[in-house]
Design a protein around this motif. Structure first.
Motif, short mmCIF file in Angstrom:
data_model
loop_
_atom_site.label_atom_id
_atom_site.label_comp_id
_atom_site.label_asym_id
_atom_site.label_seq_id
_atom_site.Cartn_x
_atom_site.Cartn_y
_atom_site.Cartn_z
N LEU A 168 33.94 40.32 12.38
CA LEU A 168 34.24 38.92 12.07
C LEU A 168 35.41 38.42 12.89
O LEU A 168 35.40 37.30 13.41
CB LEU A 168 34.52 38.76 10.57
CG LEU A 168 33.31 38.82 9.64
CD1 LEU A 168 33.75 38.66 8.18
CD2 LEU A 168 32.30 37.73 10.00
N GLY A 169 36.44 39.25 13.03
CA GLY A 169 37.59 38.87 13.86
C GLY A 169 37.20 38.71 15.31
O GLY A 169 37.63 37.77 15.99
N PHE A 170 36.37 39.64 15.80
CA PHE A 170 35.91 39.58 17.19
C PHE A 170 35.10 38.32 17.45
O PHE A 170 35.31 37.62 18.46
CB PHE A 170 35.09 40.83 17.50
CG PHE A 170 34.30 40.76 18.78
CD1 PHE A 170 34.95 40.67 20.00
CD2 PHE A 170 32.92 40.76 18.75
CE1 PHE A 170 34.22 40.59 21.19
CE2 PHE A 170 32.18 40.68 19.93
CZ PHE A 170 32.84 40.60 21.15
N LEU A 171 34.18 38.00 16.57
CA LEU A 171 33.33 36.82 16.77
C LEU A 171 34.14 35.53 16.67
O LEU A 171 33.88 34.57 17.41
CB LEU A 171 32.19 36.82 15.77
CG LEU A 171 31.12 37.90 16.01
CD1 LEU A 171 30.12 37.94 14.87
CD2 LEU A 171 30.42 37.67 17.34
N GLY A 172 35.13 35.51 15.78
CA GLY A 172 35.98 34.33 15.70
C GLY A 172 36.74 34.11 16.99
O GLY A 172 36.84 32.98 17.49
N GLN A 173 37.28 35.19 17.54
CA GLN A 173 37.99 35.08 18.81
C GLN A 173 37.03 34.68 19.93
O GLN A 173 37.36 33.84 20.78
CB GLN A 173 38.64 36.42 19.14
CG GLN A 173 39.44 36.40 20.44
CD GLN A 173 40.03 37.76 20.76
OE1 GLN A 173 39.54 38.45 21.64
NE2 GLN A 173 41.08 38.15 20.05
N THR A 174 35.83 35.27 19.92
CA THR A 174 34.85 34.98 20.97
C THR A 174 34.50 33.49 21.02
O THR A 174 34.44 32.89 22.10
CB THR A 174 33.58 35.82 20.76
OG1 THR A 174 33.91 37.21 20.93
CG2 THR A 174 32.49 35.44 21.74
N ARG A 175 34.27 32.90 19.88
CA ARG A 175 33.91 31.46 19.85
C ARG A 175 35.01 30.61 20.47
O ARG A 175 34.73 29.64 21.18
CB ARG A 175 33.63 31.02 18.41
CG ARG A 175 32.38 31.65 17.82
CD ARG A 175 32.06 31.07 16.45
NE ARG A 175 30.95 31.79 15.83
CZ ARG A 175 31.09 32.79 14.97
NH1 ARG A 175 32.31 33.19 14.61
NH2 ARG A 175 30.04 33.40 14.47
N ASN A 176 36.25 30.97 20.22
CA ASN A 176 37.36 30.21 20.81
C ASN A 176 37.44 30.43 22.32
O ASN A 176 37.60 29.48 23.09
CB ASN A 176 38.69 30.63 20.17
CG ASN A 176 38.82 30.15 18.74
OD1 ASN A 176 38.32 29.09 18.38
ND2 ASN A 176 39.50 30.94 17.90
N VAL A 177 37.33 31.69 22.74
CA VAL A 177 37.48 32.01 24.16
C VAL A 177 36.35 31.40 24.99
O VAL A 177 36.57 30.95 26.12
CB VAL A 177 37.54 33.54 24.37
CG1 VAL A 177 37.46 33.91 25.85
CG2 VAL A 177 38.82 34.10 23.75
N LEU A 178 35.15 31.35 24.43
CA LEU A 178 34.01 30.84 25.20
C LEU A 178 34.14 29.36 25.53
O LEU A 178 33.49 28.87 26.46
CB LEU A 178 32.70 31.10 24.45
CG LEU A 178 32.26 32.57 24.40
CD1 LEU A 178 30.90 32.70 23.74
CD2 LEU A 178 32.22 33.19 25.80
N VAL A 179 34.97 28.64 24.80
CA VAL A 179 35.26 27.25 25.18
C VAL A 179 35.90 27.22 26.56
O VAL A 179 35.52 26.43 27.43
CB VAL A 179 36.18 26.57 24.14
CG1 VAL A 179 36.58 25.17 24.61
CG2 VAL A 179 35.49 26.49 22.79
#
Length: 292
Positions: free
Chosen positions: A158-169
């Motif tokens: 969950l932490g990884f996916l939350g970070q991923t969504r932000n970084v992919l912007v």
């Protein structure tokens, strides 16, 4: 798009009045998958033949003859098949977006940098760099997910996916900028999650792959090697202490890759992994021919 600044043509000599260059030919052969030693061996043989006949350029047909004489029939023929695909890739006249995903310690940056060099792609960046840039603009209070390592969330995925969504912007913005300027680009990083990245981009050729290290022992060794090569700049203990979490993310990325038909490349051997990624890029010519 007529400006082909993002790739080099097949250097047979005679381009813009310039003579044959063994250095450029060797680089093209390496890009096509030949080892550096064999590439320079063939390039030197071509140079010697041109010097003996006082000619500034060769042809693809004569190059194949010299390749078979120098490398042997099987290796020479295989090398020329790859070189023709390299030429066809250049002729497609479209920028390439190569996405190299994978968990921490799978060799992403090494493979991505080597493939970019071989293909003459000068735009290479990582999702870690994008994340670090975003940290400068967004405080921990405003966007906490980007202020820790990808494997330090709670719970991990969950932490990884939350970070991923932000970084992919930020990743999307980097790709948009490269394509607006007509440049090919290589992106590498753990955040390039299959299914969260575009499979196709209008006006560009997209290749996405995920690297994975099957053996936990080999994976662990990677962090020891990295520690020695960097002089301890990247704290080895942090990675080793959380190797289980890192491999949990790897399992997730491989599962997503299989679901979305993104090739998974076993990267225990970096040279073989690099060659496999090159093959994926060269295979773009076959994909485009099927669509025409």
């Amino acid at each position: 798009m007529t400006d082909r600044r993002y790739r080099q043509p097949l250097p047979l000599g005679g381009e813009d009045g310039l003579p044959f260059s063994k250095g450029l030919m060797a680089r093209a052969l390496i890009a096509a998958g030949l080892s550096a030693d064999r590439a320079y061996e063939l390039a030197l043989a071509v140079e010697a033949e041109l010097a003996a006949s006082d000619r500034p350029a060769t042809t693809i047909e004569r190059l194949e003859e010299v390749a078979i004489q120098t490398l042997g029939r099987e290796d020479g023929h295989a090398a020329m098949q790859r070189l023709r695909r390299y030429r066809d890739l250049y002729e497609l006249d479209r920028p390439i977006i190569l996405l190299v995903g994978g968990a921490t310690g799978t060799g992403k940056s090494t493979v991505a940098t080597d493939v970019a060099y071989r293909l003459g792609i000068t735009r290479v960046t990582s999702t870690d760099f994008v994340r670090q840039t975003m940290r400068a603009f967004f405080s921990r209070e405003f966007m906490p997910a980007i202020h820790h390592s990808s494997f330090e969330g709670d719970p991990v995925l969950l932490g990884f996916l939350g970070q991923t969504r932000n970084v992919l912007v930020g990743v999307d913005a980097a790709m948009d900028r490269a394509l607006a300027e007509g440049w090919s680009m290589v992106l590498e990083g753990v955040h390039l999650v299959p299914g969260m990245m575009p499979a196709e981009i209008e006006g560009a050729l997209v290749v996405h792959t995920v690297l994975a290290v099957e053996s936990e022992d080999v994976h662990r060794t990677r962090f020891h090697v990295r520690d020695e090569l960097t002089g301890g700049v990247r704290a080895m203990d942090k990675y080793l202490d959380q190797l289980d979490e890192i491999r949990q993310i790897q399992d997730y990325l491989v599962e997503r890759a299989e679901k979305h038909r993104v090739p998974v490349i076993e990267s225990s051997n970096i040279e073989r992994a690099t060659t496999a990624v090159l093959e994926l890029v060269l295979a773009l010519t076959d994909r485009v021919e099927m669509l025409v």
